[in-house]
Design an enzyme around this catalytic site. Structure first.
Site: not given
Ligand code: AMP
Length: 286
Positions: A35, A37, A42, A66, A152, A158, A189
Site C-alpha cells: 500500500m 509508504a 517492504h 480492506q 511479510g 494475512q 516496521m
Molecule cells: P502493506 O503496505 O502494509 O500492505 O504491506 C505490504 C507488504 O509488506 C505485506 O506483505 C506486509 O506483510 C509486508 N511488510 C510490512 N511491514 C513489514 C515488516 N516490518 N517486515 C517485513 N514485511 C513487512
C-alpha cells in the site's frame, strides 16, 4: 550500483501488455503487493524478488475495501515520490499504481471470502478486512500473473489467508513469506508508525518487548501457553497508553489458540497506541 528507474504504470491495459510480453519471453515474474509508504520491511521483500525473479513488479495501491468505515483509509500515508526514490536502490522493473476507479469500476460486484484462518483475531477486530485483502490480492495476481508473490510475516494472518485462497482457487503462484523487519529498538516496521508521536512510539515498544520475552521463555523450556501469556501481559500492562485488542499464542496454520507450545507457534498481538492500531507477532518454539 544504480539501476534504471522502474516504469510507473497506472493503466491496466498498459500493464497487461508488459506482462504478456514478459510471459511470452519466459521471464520469471515476482510481485510485491504494497500500500506504499514504503520502509525497509517492504524493501526486504523487493530485495528477495530481485534475487529470485527476472521481472520485479511492485504494486502500490491503498485498497479501500480492506479498510473499515471508521479506519484510516483517508489519512493513510501516500508518499509515491519517496517510494520511487527508495525503490531506485533496487532492480524494480514496474511500479503498478492504479487509481481506485481502475481497480473498482462502478458495477464491480464480486468479492473473495476466505473462512477458517481469516475469522479470528484480525478477522474479528476488522470485519470485512480479509475479504478486501483476498479480493485485491487475487485481482493483483490476475493482473501481474506472477510466478512468485512476496509477503511479510509481519502480517502473519494475512499470509495464511492468501495461502488458503491460492490453494482453494488454484491460483498458479508460489507464495514466499519474508521475516519481519524491525527498527533497532525492536518496533516492527509499519507504514502506520508514521502516526506515532515520540511518546506513543516509546510506549509501543512494550509490544515487541513482550513478544521477545515470550520467545525467550519458550527457548528457556516453558511450554505452557498460559504462563507465557501471563508474563507477556504483565509487560504490556506496564504501559497504560497501550490498549490491547488481543494477545494470543496460536497455531501457525489455523490461527487457533494453543495451550501447549510443543511445536512452532506464534505469539500474535494487536493494540491501540493512542489512535494508532499496531499489530506484531513473533515465532515461539521450533
Ligand atoms: P502493506 O503496505 O502494509 O500492505 O504491506 C505490504 C507488504 O509488506 C505485506 O506483505 C506486509 O506483510 C509486508 N511488510 C510490512 N511491514 C513489514 C515488516 N516490518 N517486515 C517485513 N514485511 C513487512
Amino acid at each position: 550500483m544504480p539501476h534504471s528507474p522502474p516504469q510507473v504504470i497506472r493503466s491496466i491495459p498498459d500493464l497487461r501488455q508488459i506482462i504478456a510480453a514478459a510471459r511470452r519471453a519466459g521471464r520469471r515474474i515476482g510481485v510485491v503487493p504494497t500500500m506504499g509508504a514504503l520502509h525497509a520491511g517492504h524493501l526486504s521483500l523487493v530485495a528477495a524478488a530481485e534475487r529470485e525473479c527476472d521481472l520485479v513488479v511492485v504494486t502500490i495501491f491503498v485498497n479501500p475495501t480492506q479498510f473499515g468505515p471508521n479506519e484510516d483509509f483517508q489519512k493513510y500515508p501516500r508518499t509515491l515520490d519517496n517510494d520511487l526514490a527508495l525503490l531506485s536502490a533496487h532492480r524494480v522493473d514496474i511500479v503498478f499504481t492504479p487509481s481506485t476507479e481502475a481497480m473498482y469500476p462502478s458495477g464491480a460486484a464480486t468479492m473473495v471470502e476466505v473462512t477458517g484462518a481469516a475469522e479470528p483475531w484480525e478477522g474479528e477486530c476488522r470485519p470485512g478486512h480479509f475479504r478486501g485483502v483476498a479480493t485485491i490480492v487475487l485481482k493483483l495476481f490476475n493482473l501481474t500473473q506472477p510466478d512468485v508473490a512476496y509477503f511479510g510475516r509481519k502480517d502473519l494472518q494475512q499470509t495464511l489467508v492468501v495461502r488458503q485462497m491460492i490453494r482453494d482457487l488454484d491460483v498458479p503462484v508460489e507464495l514466499k513469506v519474508c521475516p519481519t523487519v524491525r527498527e533497532p529498538d525492536g518496533l516492527a516496521m509499519s507504514s502506520r508508525n508514521a502516526y506515532l508521536s515520540a511518546d506513543y512510539r516509546r510506549a509501543a515498544l512494550v509490544l515487541s518487548r513482550a513478544l521477545f520475552h515470550g520467545a525467550e521463555m519458550v527457548r528457556g523450556g516453558e511450554h505452557d501457553a498460559a504462563r507465557v501469556l501471563g508474563a507477556m501481559h504483565s509487560i504490556v500492562a506496564t504501559e497504560p497508553q497501550v490498549k490491547l485488542e488481543y494477545l494470543a499464542i496460536v497455531d501457525p496454520v489455523t490461527m487457533a489458540e494453543v495451550r501447549q507450545i510443543d511445536s512452532l507457534a506464534y505469539a500474535v498481538v494487536a493494540a491501540r497506541v493512542g489512535a494508532t492500531r499496531l499489530i506484531d507477532n513473533e515465532p515461539l518454539g521450533e
